[in-house]
Design a protein around this motif. Structure first.
Motif, PDB file in Angstrom:
ATOM      1  N   LEU A 473       2.027 -17.713   3.555  1.00  0.00           N
ATOM      2  CA  LEU A 473       3.064 -17.793   2.476  1.00  0.00           C
ATOM      3  C   LEU A 473       2.944 -19.005   1.672  1.00  0.00           C
ATOM      4  O   LEU A 473       3.230 -18.976   0.345  1.00  0.00           O
ATOM      5  N   TRP A 474       2.539 -20.269   2.058  1.00  0.00           N
ATOM      6  CA  TRP A 474       2.230 -21.308   1.497  1.00  0.00           C
ATOM      7  C   TRP A 474       1.219 -21.087   0.434  1.00  0.00           C
ATOM      8  O   TRP A 474       1.273 -21.383  -0.771  1.00  0.00           O
ATOM      9  N   ALA A 475       0.084 -20.744   0.974  1.00  0.00           N
ATOM     10  CA  ALA A 475      -1.232 -20.549   0.456  1.00  0.00           C
ATOM     11  C   ALA A 475      -1.153 -19.676  -0.997  1.00  0.00           C
ATOM     12  O   ALA A 475      -1.474 -19.872  -2.028  1.00  0.00           O
ATOM     13  N   PHE A 476      -0.663 -18.474  -0.393  1.00  0.00           N
ATOM     14  CA  PHE A 476      -0.351 -17.434  -1.500  1.00  0.00           C
ATOM     15  C   PHE A 476       0.620 -17.844  -2.655  1.00  0.00           C
ATOM     16  O   PHE A 476       0.495 -17.596  -3.888  1.00  0.00           O
ATOM     17  N   GLY A 477       1.618 -18.479  -2.223  1.00  0.00           N
ATOM     18  CA  GLY A 477       2.722 -18.943  -3.087  1.00  0.00           C
ATOM     19  C   GLY A 477       2.207 -20.188  -4.008  1.00  0.00           C
ATOM     20  O   GLY A 477       2.385 -20.291  -5.410  1.00  0.00           O
ATOM     21  N   MET A 478       1.239 -21.079  -3.306  1.00  0.00           N
ATOM     22  CA  MET A 478       0.502 -22.138  -4.296  1.00  0.00           C
ATOM     23  C   MET A 478      -0.378 -21.680  -5.328  1.00  0.00           C
ATOM     24  O   MET A 478      -0.501 -22.016  -6.412  1.00  0.00           O
ATOM     25  N   MET A 479      -1.106 -20.479  -4.922  1.00  0.00           N
ATOM     26  CA  MET A 479      -2.136 -19.735  -5.803  1.00  0.00           C
ATOM     27  C   MET A 479      -1.372 -18.937  -6.768  1.00  0.00           C
ATOM     28  O   MET A 479      -1.736 -18.308  -7.463  1.00  0.00           O
ATOM     29  N   ARG A 480       0.088 -18.702  -6.666  1.00  0.00           N
ATOM     30  CA  ARG A 480       0.893 -17.841  -7.608  1.00  0.00           C
ATOM     31  C   ARG A 480       0.480 -16.373  -7.448  1.00  0.00           C
ATOM     32  O   ARG A 480       0.191 -15.714  -8.444  1.00  0.00           O
ATOM     33  N   PHE A 481       0.339 -15.851  -6.416  1.00  0.00           N
ATOM     34  CA  PHE A 481      -0.162 -14.673  -6.000  1.00  0.00           C
ATOM     35  C   PHE A 481       1.171 -13.772  -6.129  1.00  0.00           C
ATOM     36  O   PHE A 481       2.108 -13.938  -5.440  1.00  0.00           O
ATOM     37  N   LEU A 482       1.640 -12.885  -7.283  1.00  0.00           N
ATOM     38  CA  LEU A 482       2.796 -12.724  -7.343  1.00  0.00           C
ATOM     39  C   LEU A 482       3.157 -11.267  -6.670  1.00  0.00           C
ATOM     40  O   LEU A 482       2.307 -10.597  -6.309  1.00  0.00           O
ATOM     41  N   PRO A 483       4.588 -10.885  -6.293  1.00  0.00           N
ATOM     42  CA  PRO A 483       4.766  -9.788  -5.402  1.00  0.00           C
ATOM     43  C   PRO A 483       4.259  -8.608  -5.759  1.00  0.00           C
ATOM     44  O   PRO A 483       3.844  -7.781  -5.049  1.00  0.00           O
ATOM     45  N   MET A 484       4.258  -8.388  -7.038  1.00  0.00           N
ATOM     46  CA  MET A 484       3.743  -7.217  -7.706  1.00  0.00           C
ATOM     47  C   MET A 484       2.446  -6.914  -7.588  1.00  0.00           C
ATOM     48  O   MET A 484       1.838  -5.677  -7.494  1.00  0.00           O
ATOM     49  N   GLN A 485       1.754  -8.010  -7.033  1.00  0.00           N
ATOM     50  CA  GLN A 485       0.342  -7.484  -7.025  1.00  0.00           C
ATOM     51  C   GLN A 485      -0.256  -6.937  -5.597  1.00  0.00           C
ATOM     52  O   GLN A 485      -1.109  -6.639  -5.370  1.00  0.00           O
ATOM     53  N   SER A 486       0.818  -7.127  -4.597  1.00  0.00           N
ATOM     54  CA  SER A 486       0.592  -6.441  -3.479  1.00  0.00           C
ATOM     55  C   SER A 486       2.011  -6.412  -2.781  1.00  0.00           C
ATOM     56  O   SER A 486       2.455  -7.328  -2.189  1.00  0.00           O
ATOM     57  N   PRO A 487       2.706  -5.098  -3.051  1.00  0.00           N
ATOM     58  CA  PRO A 487       3.964  -4.811  -2.581  1.00  0.00           C
ATOM     59  C   PRO A 487       4.333  -5.050  -1.352  1.00  0.00           C
ATOM     60  O   PRO A 487       5.450  -5.582  -1.030  1.00  0.00           O
ATOM     61  N   SER A 488       3.487  -4.967  -0.341  1.00  0.00           N
ATOM     62  CA  SER A 488       3.978  -4.958   1.192  1.00  0.00           C
ATOM     63  C   SER A 488       3.592  -6.240   1.662  1.00  0.00           C
ATOM     64  O   SER A 488       4.064  -6.814   2.755  1.00  0.00           O
ATOM     65  N   PHE A 489       2.556  -7.252   1.031  1.00  0.00           N
ATOM     66  CA  PHE A 489       2.208  -8.665   1.522  1.00  0.00           C
ATOM     67  C   PHE A 489       3.770  -9.504   1.893  1.00  0.00           C
ATOM     68  O   PHE A 489       3.826  -9.892   3.106  1.00  0.00           O
ATOM     69  N   TYR A 490       4.370  -9.996   0.983  1.00  0.00           N
ATOM     70  CA  TYR A 490       5.487 -10.834   0.833  1.00  0.00           C
ATOM     71  C   TYR A 490       6.843 -10.310   1.806  1.00  0.00           C
ATOM     72  O   TYR A 490       7.212 -10.892   2.675  1.00  0.00           O
ATOM     73  N   PRO A 491       7.039  -9.040   1.756  1.00  0.00           N
ATOM     74  CA  PRO A 491       8.081  -8.392   2.514  1.00  0.00           C
ATOM     75  C   PRO A 491       7.809  -8.411   3.878  1.00  0.00           C
ATOM     76  O   PRO A 491       8.598  -8.637   4.897  1.00  0.00           O
ATOM     77  N   SER A 492       6.418  -8.121   4.320  1.00  0.00           N
ATOM     78  CA  SER A 492       6.077  -7.910   5.875  1.00  0.00           C
ATOM     79  C   SER A 492       6.024  -9.363   6.392  1.00  0.00           C
ATOM     80  O   SER A 492       6.414  -9.606   7.637  1.00  0.00           O
TER      81      SER A 492
END
Length: 807
Positions: A473-492
């Protein structure tokens, strides 16, 4: 009668602390020991149905004393996860990271806490074993096998050369199992020979016992005759030859003696005294056996490092790789060995095969051995040439080395743009975590890599540790990988945090890491935030010994205050917020505030706007851990004082700069004020006084000079208004100055070779806007070159930056 004798002799066998039973008193032999011994004796010796002579007596024993913790039978059997990393990314870069000129300077307080990269993930867990079972006594052969995609071999490099056979133990080749009648006779001989056993007898007995099937080891270790054998081995240590000691140590690996056994301490002390007379292969073999047992053996390793310097001139390629592997697993490389090892490694580098490159990379990472930039670059160059042949483990190891060294290697990232999407479907969650964590630390934002990982991770949640979840979560957040780019990633992953929130007490750092990563992309799971900011959780985090978590709590609390205006959940206490604001400001004053680019921007703005009182250098939002140059401009385009000249340009931060009400309400406590009078109100509202003016002149009367007064009882205090500027323009009370937050950015605020802000800095800009500020950036690619040009050019640039935002 025999039973009584056995019962009375057991206590005399337990005088060694490492052998003394301390948990249970069994009424009979352990069930497993009884079944194994009885069945094997009846079957193989074809005895009659007589009762076993050992039944009925009481024996003090502790099977767990010689039972290893649960781990795979595979090569990395003695390793366990001690990372961190801890560190989402290290804030301590090696010297060469700071030598790339003024543009590499940092102008913010550390964007993340230090999650140790020195105690990093051992690769038995880095490639995603399922969570460890809770039954440490479960026989290894009965454990459920790992899924195929999660298996790995941390010692695969040992198979790359036959020469490793002389310096290491092949854990994949277990010795031939003896017949049970041979084992039974051997144990009988121990009771017959007793103290008359020679070192050769002890060595032979232990070696033969170590050949048993793992499922029978518990029975052997529970047998009083085995304890007797260990006792006699310790009593005769000084009579063993070097080769016999190594053979016994090898037997201990298969027998799975616990790493904290007093017996092993005695063997380490003996071997440490003999290092001076051992050959380099023997020393390397002994060090590898200690590693297989799981004992760090610091005394022996210290002697090894002292002695190996005498052999550096004759060391061969496989010996160098084995030595580096041992250094890495020991988590320490003596300073005096770093330069000789670097020269030696560069000489042998062309001969290394793919898995050896991965092993060397991991060793340098685990031992925190900082080699020169050129040396690290050559290692990664070698890895690039092998990239298609390297295992997933080796690739992750190279990523770890790059993360530790802060090495921006474009060719490697370009290769990974192809390799990671191809390999991701077969990789485990921890390996994928290290890939993305390295990309985040190096600021490499690659859509193909991130998308491939995001697509794979949700299917691996059953194997996802709390650590993996938080760092992903930290790495993807720092790289600003937005939730819309992968709908299941952040919720899971958020759901995974919920499932593991009970682990907060043990690992609060991973929980906070994950919540910060979510905050970077404006994701705020309120139930988890309420847990993290609850008084109980805050106390747990404050008492955490591994690292300081105050900054993380402070940042999370500030984000909640600004982005969740209706939040009714717990918040940090005001005293803690004030403490953290003061701490961060003091740190900034000694570091960020003194950077040449910041000082020059401050001076130039003062010249442009007309004095020190128009520029205030401070942390507008301390929870974002960075400073700004604050400037106020009124509606006519004239500057408004934001700090008195007497107080200087470096002022203390606001004690409570994070509003609990909407940001447009209220002003900070350091403002100037004037008393409100009827005349002044008439001037401000452009209304006529009830009494006629003393002069019929159509011009407005001269305003009262600006001054500071104490609040009156009626509370009529109008703040942050420069009346000398507003009144001539016939402004009303509703006209307010535009608050500018001028930032001196640097390249480390952005993704590599990109104008996309990293998560923390994007969140800061978002928060400044919520707090009513307009952000003005002095971009590093524009401002830094101007530092070498004329003052007039700098002033012209600043004028454009400041006044363009007002149009």
């Amino acid at each position: 009668m025999a039973a009584r004798v056995l019962h009375r002799r057991v206590p005399r066998l337990c005088f060694l602390p490492g052998l003394r039973p301390d948990v249970t008193v069994a009424q009979q032999l352990h069930d497993q020991a009884e079944v194994v011994f009885d069945k094997q004796e009846k079957k193989e010796k074809k005895r009659s149905h007589e009762a076993s002579p050992h039944r009925g007596y009481k024996l003090c024993y502790n099977p767990s004393a010689y039972q290893r913790s649960v781990r795979k039978m595979a090569p990395a059997r003695s390793q366990r996860d001690t990372d961190e990393d801890d560190l989402c990314l290290s804030t301590l870069a090696p010297p060469f990271w700071q030598q790339s000129g003024v543009s590499s300077s940092h102008y913010t307080v550390s964007c993340s806490r230090h999650l140790s990269s020195t105690n990093n993930t051992l690769l038995d867990l880095a490639f995603n074993k399922a969570p460890r079972p809770k039954m440490p006594s479960r026989p290894r052969h009965q454990r459920e096998p790992l899924p195929a995609e999660l298996r790995f071999d941390n010692r695969a490099f040992l198979k790359s050369r036959p020469e490793y056979a002389s310096t290491s133990l092949d854990l994949t080749r277990r010795p031939r199992e003896p017949r049970w009648e041979e084992v039974s006779l051997l144990l009988h001989n121990v009771t017959v020979l007793k103290s008359s056993m020679t070192p050769s007898d002890v060595t032979r007995f232990l070696v033969e016992l170590s050949h048993l099937h793992p499922g029978k080891m518990l029975a052997v270790r529970s047998d009083h005759r085995f304890l007797m054998l260990l006792r006699y081995s310790v009593e005769n240590l000084r009579h063993f030859t070097d080769l016999q000691l190594l053979e016994v140590l090898r037997a201990f690996v298969w027998l799975e003696l616990p790493k904290d056994s007093t017996v092993l301490e005695q063997y380490e002390a003996e071997l440490s005294q003999r290092i001076g007379g051992m050959t380099l292969p023997q020393m390397l073999l002994a060090a590898d056996l200690w590693r297989c047992i799981g004992k760090r053996a610091p005394k022996f390793l210290l002697g090894l490092y002292d002695s190996v310097s005498l052999h550096l001139g004759q060391i061969e390629t496989h010996e160098l790789v084995q030595l580096l592997y041992i250094i890495g697993e020991g988590r320490h490389c003596p300073t005096k060995l770093i330069m000789p090892l670097e020269k030696l490694l560069m000489r042998h580098l062309p001969k290394l095969v793919p898995e050896e490159v991965g092993t060397v990379s991991l060793a340098l990472f685990k031992s925190s051995t900082s080699m020169s930039e050129s040396a690290v670059t050559r290692i990664v160059d070698k890895a690039v040439s092998y990239v298609e042949e390297m295992s997933d483990v080796a690739i992750v190891n190279v990523f770890k080395l790059m993360r530790f060294s802060y090495l921006a290697h474009i060719a490697w990232i370009q290769a990974m743009e192809r390799e990671v999407p191809r390999r991701a479907p077969d990789m485990g969650v921890a390996g994928l975590m290290h890939v993305t964590l390295a990309c985040s630390a190096l600021h490499f934002r690659n859509e193909r890599i991130l998308s491939a990982v995001a697509e794979r991770v949700p299917s691996l949640l059953p194997h996802c540790r709390n650590k993996d979840t938080g760092k992903l979560l930290w790495a993807f957040g720092m790289m600003r990988f937005l939730p819309m780019q992968s709908p299941s990633f952040y919720p899971s992953l958020t759901d995974n945090l919920r499932q593991k929130k009970a682990e907060f007490k043990r690992n609060p750092e991973h929980f906070l890491t994950g919540l910060l990563g979510l905050a970077f992309v404006s994701q705020f799971p309120e139930d988890l935030l309420a847990l993290a900011l609850s008084p109980e959780s805050v106390n747990i985090a404050m008492e955490f010994k591994k690292m300081d978590l105050k900054k993380d709590l402070f940042t999370l609390d500030g984000a909640v205050a600004l982005e969740l205006p209706d939040w009714t959940g717990p918040r940090l206490e005001a005293c803690l917020r004030e403490e953290m604001a003061d701490t961060l400001w003091k740190l900034a004053q000694s570091d960020v505030c003194l950077k040449p680019a910041v000082l020059e921007a401050e001076r130039a703005l003062q010249d442009l706007l007309g004095g020190e009182e128009f520029v205030r250098k401070r942390m507008i939002l301390p929870h974002t851990r960075s400073i700004d140059l604050e400037v106020h401009i009124d509606s006519s385009g004239k500057p408004v004082p934001v700090a008195s000249a007497a107080s200087g340009s470096v002022t203390a931060p606001l004690k409570n700069s994070l509003p609990t009400s909407p940001p447009h309400q209220g002003w900070d406590r350091g403002n100037l004020g004037v008393s409100i009078t009827d005349n002044l109100l008439a001037q401000l509202t452009n209304h006529k006084r009830t009494s006629p003016p003393s002069s019929p002149s159509p011009t407005l009367p001269v305003p009262t000079p600006l001054h500071t007064v104490e609040p009156e009882e009626s509370g009529k205090l109008f703040t942050r208004v420069n009346l000398t500027d507003i009144i001539p323009r016939q402004s009303s009370v509703g006209d307010a100055a535009v608050k500018l937050a001028i930032q001196v950015s640097n390249r480390n605020h952005y993704c590599y070779h990109s104008q996309q802000l990293l998560g923390l800095y994007a969140m800061k800009r978002r928060h400044l806007k919520l707090a009513g500020y307009t952000v003005v950036e002095l971009g590093h690619h524009e401002w830094f070159p101007l530092l070498k040009k004329s003052k007039a050019e700098r002033l012209a640039y600043l004028r454009c930056q400041v006044y363009d935002v007002l149009n």
